[in-house]
Design an enzyme around this catalytic site. Structure first.
Site, PDB file in Angstrom:
ATOM      1  N   LYS A 291      59.272 126.775  73.817  1.00  0.00           N
ATOM      2  CA  LYS A 291      58.606 126.297  75.234  1.00  0.00           C
ATOM      3  C   LYS A 291      57.098 126.378  75.185  1.00  0.00           C
ATOM      4  O   LYS A 291      56.451 125.495  75.898  1.00  0.00           O
ATOM      5  CB  LYS A 291      59.198 127.022  76.271  1.00  0.00           C
TER       6      LYS A 291
ATOM      7  N   GLN B 259      63.604 133.705  81.169  1.00  0.00           N
ATOM      8  CA  GLN B 259      64.537 133.359  79.923  1.00  0.00           C
ATOM      9  C   GLN B 259      65.889 134.038  80.151  1.00  0.00           C
ATOM     10  O   GLN B 259      65.883 135.426  80.349  1.00  0.00           O
ATOM     11  CB  GLN B 259      63.643 133.767  78.796  1.00  0.00           C
TER      12      GLN B 259
ATOM     13  N   ASP C 139      63.483 125.505  86.275  1.00  0.00           N
ATOM     14  CA  ASP C 139      65.045 125.454  85.465  1.00  0.00           C
ATOM     15  C   ASP C 139      65.732 124.778  86.557  1.00  0.00           C
ATOM     16  O   ASP C 139      66.872 124.619  85.967  1.00  0.00           O
ATOM     17  CB  ASP C 139      65.069 126.877  85.318  1.00  0.00           C
TER      18      ASP C 139
END
Lengths: 358, 358
Positions: free
Chosen positions: A118, A162, A185
Site C-alpha cells: 500500500k 490493517q 476501507d
C-alpha cells in the site's frame, strides 16, 4: 485437515444447538434476534490433492472456446496513471497532496507485506504515506490514540487500520472509531449501512468489492438483472460485494458455510464471486457453462517447484473453470491489483472532498 | 394500470440507459460504483382481475393437507402482556416508565392511522406516548427541531419519524438525525450497517423484519441452512429482512423488479418472504410445495361486499398458495400485529439500557 475441520464443525454445531436451546428457553422474553454468530468454516468436499492443481491439461471450454482471462494489472495501471495525473493537478492548482495513514499492530508477515504494498503504491502515484507501527501487545488505549491522531491530522485524508488485529483488541470498536469521512476501507458501520440502503451514498465503498465491480465494468460484463452468487460473506469482501452487486441491480444470492448444497446454488450463477479462503474449493461442476468467475481468494499452497516453496491460488479450480466459464480472473493478478487502486482512488476522493469543503 | 406501469418502466429504462452511457463516458475516471438508484416498479404478469380474488374454491394443498395458517395476533398478545409486566416491574422498582416519541408530518390518512395504532398500543402496555404533528409544508429545520427535542428528552427512549415524509423533506437526512440509541425503527445507517455485519450488534432491528423472524421462531420454522427468497428490497422491510435472515444463517436470495425470471428463483425457496406492494402478484406456480410463506404485503383493494368498500390483501395469492405451502401468514393479522409488539419491545429495551447506564 478435513477431519479436523469436520470435528470443529461438529463442535460448533453443538455450541449452536445449546445456544439455540438457551435462546429457546428465554424465547418468550427477548430472544437473540440477530442470531448466534457462527464462524464460516468451509469443508472442502473433494480430494485434498486438488488443492495443489486440478487437471491442467484441459484448455478449451464446453462451447469450444477458451475462457477470456480477466487481468487486473492493465486496469490498475490505467487507473493509477489517471490518479497520478489528478494528484499532479491538485498539487499544481491548490498546492495540496492526499495523505494516507496506515496503522499496523504486531508482526504478522502478511500484514507487513500488505502495508508495504500500500505504501509503495501511494508513493508511486504521489499520495503521502504515513504509518504507525504498534507492538503486538499494545493496549486498546494506545491504538485508539493512534487512530485519533490520524483522524485529527489535516494532512491525512484516509485512515486504514490493517486487519486482522491481535485477539485482545476489539476490532469492531476500533473500526467504528475511524472517522467515517476518512474510512477509505469502507468498513465503518455507517458506511456499510449506507452501502446496503438504496438511495444513500456511503462515503467509501470497500476496496475489494469496488475492484470486483470495476473489473466487470471494464470488461463490459453486464451486472443488472444477472444472477450473481457470492460465495462467502466476510465483512471485508463477501458481504460488501453482495451489497454492491445488489446496488447494481443483480439478483444476489449469498452462499456460506451453512448452505446445504452450495454447488446447486452456484450452478445458477451468471456471475460467480468467491471469497472463501479454501484453495480450489469451487470445482468445474459447480459452474454453469458461460459463467463469469471472479475469484477473490488468494490462498498460499506449497509448491516445491517455486523459489519461495509456495504459490498463490484461488478458491476456484482454475483449470476446471476455464473450460466452463466465458471469463475468469487470474489468481494472482485478478482483482488484487485493482483493490489497491481503489484504495488510492478512495484516498484521492477523500482529499478532494476535504479541499472542496475548505 | 399495467399500461401505465409499463410506460413508467420504459421511461426508467431510458433514464437508466442514458445515465449508464454517461457513466460509461466517465468510466475511466470515477464511475458511479453504487450504481444508479432505480425504483422497484413491479409489473404484475397476470390478469388484473386476480387482484381481487383468485380461485377461492381450492382448499387442500398438493400433499393433501391444508397449510397451517400463521396468525400473528396470539403471538403479539403474548409478547405485549410480557412487555406490560416488565414495565410494571420497572415502574415499581425504579419508578420509571419507557417513553416513545412519534413525529407525524402532513395529513396522510394511512400515516395518521399507523400513528394512532402505535400510540394506542403504547398506552395499553404502559409506555408513555408523545407525539408531534407538523403541517405538510413544514420546513426541514422545523422537523430537525422536533427530532432534536425528542433526542434530548430524557423521558423519551424511542424516536419514530412516521414515513413516508412529504417529498420536499430529505428522508435520509432526517433518519440519520435520529439518535442511533433512540432509533427504535432501526433505520439509522449505523444500525443497518451493524445488522449487515456479523459479529456486530445493532442497537435496534427494524420491527417488521424482527416480527417476521419472531413469527417463524414461535412456529418452530427452522431458518438456519434454509433457502430463503425475499421478494422486494425496500429499506423498511425487504432489505433488513434479507440481512436478518442471513444473520440467522439462511441462504438468502433477494429478488427485485429487475430480476429477469422471479418465479424461477422463488420456486427454490424453503421460506418465501414477500414485500412487494402488488396484490396477489405471487401465484401458486411461483411456489415450491411445502414452502413457508410470510406475506408482508398489505394492499388495499376494492371490495363492494365490505362496509368500507375495500379490504386488505397480501402480495401472495392466498388461495393458490394455501394449497402448496406448508404454512402461510394471514393478511391482515400475520406479521402486522407482531411488528407493533417489536416496536414496543425495542422501546422497552431502549429504556432499560438508559436506566442501566444511569
Amino acid at each position: 485437515m478435513q477431519h479436523r475441520a469436520a470435528m470443529f464443525c461438529r463442535m460448533l454445531e453443538k455450541g449452536f444447538h445449546s445456544s439455540a436451546q438457551r435462546a429457546n428457553k428465554h424465547h418468550l422474553r427477548f430472544p437473540p434476534l440477530t442470531s448466534v454468530d457462527l464462524p464460516d468454516i468451509w469443508i472442502p468436499r473433494h480430494d485434498a490433492s486438488i488443492a495443489k492443481t486440478c487437471s491442467p491439461h484441459l484448455k478449451t471450454n464446453s462451447i469450444g472456446q477458451t475462457a477470456r482471462v480477466l487481468e487486473g494489472k492493465p486496469i490498475a495501471n490505467n487507473i493509477n496513471s489517471r490518479i497520478s495525473a489528478e494528484i499532479c493537478e491538485m498539487k499544481s492548482t491548490i498546492g495540496k497532496t492526499p495523505g494516507l495513514g496506515v496503522i499496523l499492530v504486531g508482526g504478522r508477515r502478511d500484514s507487513q507485506s500488505f502495508v508495504h504494498i500500500k505504501m509503495k503504491a501511494c508513493m508511486k502515484v504521489g499520495i503521502a504515506p504515513f504509518t504507525v507501527e504498534l507492538p503486538e501487545d499494545c493496549t486498546e488505549a494506545e491504538l485508539f490514540d493512534a487512530v485519533s491522531s490520524f483522524n485529527e491530522n489535516p494532512l491525512i485524508h484516509g485512515v486504514v487500520v490493517q486487519l486482522p488485529l491481535p485477539k485482545h483488541l476489539d476490532e469492531e470498536k476500533i473500526i467504528s472509531y475511524v472517522s467515517p469521512e476518512k474510512d477509505v476501507d469502507g468498513f465503518h458501520p455507517t458506511n456499510v449501512g449506507n452501502l446496503a440502503m438504496r438511495g444513500r451514498e456511503p462515503s467509501f465503498i470497500p476496496c475489494a468489492s469496488k475492484g470486483c465491480i470495476e473489473l466487470l465494468l471494464w470488461n463490459d460484463v453486464e451486472i443488472k438483472g444477472k444472477n450473481v452468487v457470492v460465495v462467502g460473506r466476510s465483512k471485508l469482501v463477501g458481504l460488501p460485494t453482495s451489497l454492491l452487486m445488489q446496488r447494481h441491480h443483480a439478483t444476489v444470492t449469498t452462499v456460506h458455510a451453512f448452505t446445504g448444497n452450495p454447488e446447486h446454488v452456484t450452478c445458477g450463477a451468471d456471475i460467480l464471486v468467491s471469497d472463501i479462503g479454501v484453495p480450489n474449493m469451487i470445482r468445474g461442476h459447480w459452474l454453469k457453462p458461460g459463467v463469469v468467475v471472479v475469484d477473490m481468494g488468494a490462498n498460499s499452497v506449497e509448491d516445491t517447484g517455486s523459489l519461495q516453496g509456495h504459490r498463490l491460488i484461488g478458491d476456484v479450480c482454475y483449470e476446471e473453470a476455464i473450460v466452463k466459464a466465458s471469463a475468469i480472473t487470474s489468481v494472482p493478478g485478478g482483482v488484487g491489483p485493482i483493490t489497491i487502486s481503489m484504495l488510492l482512488s478512495n484516498t484521492v476522493d477523500a482529499a478532494k472532498r476535504t479541499y472542496r469543503n475548505t
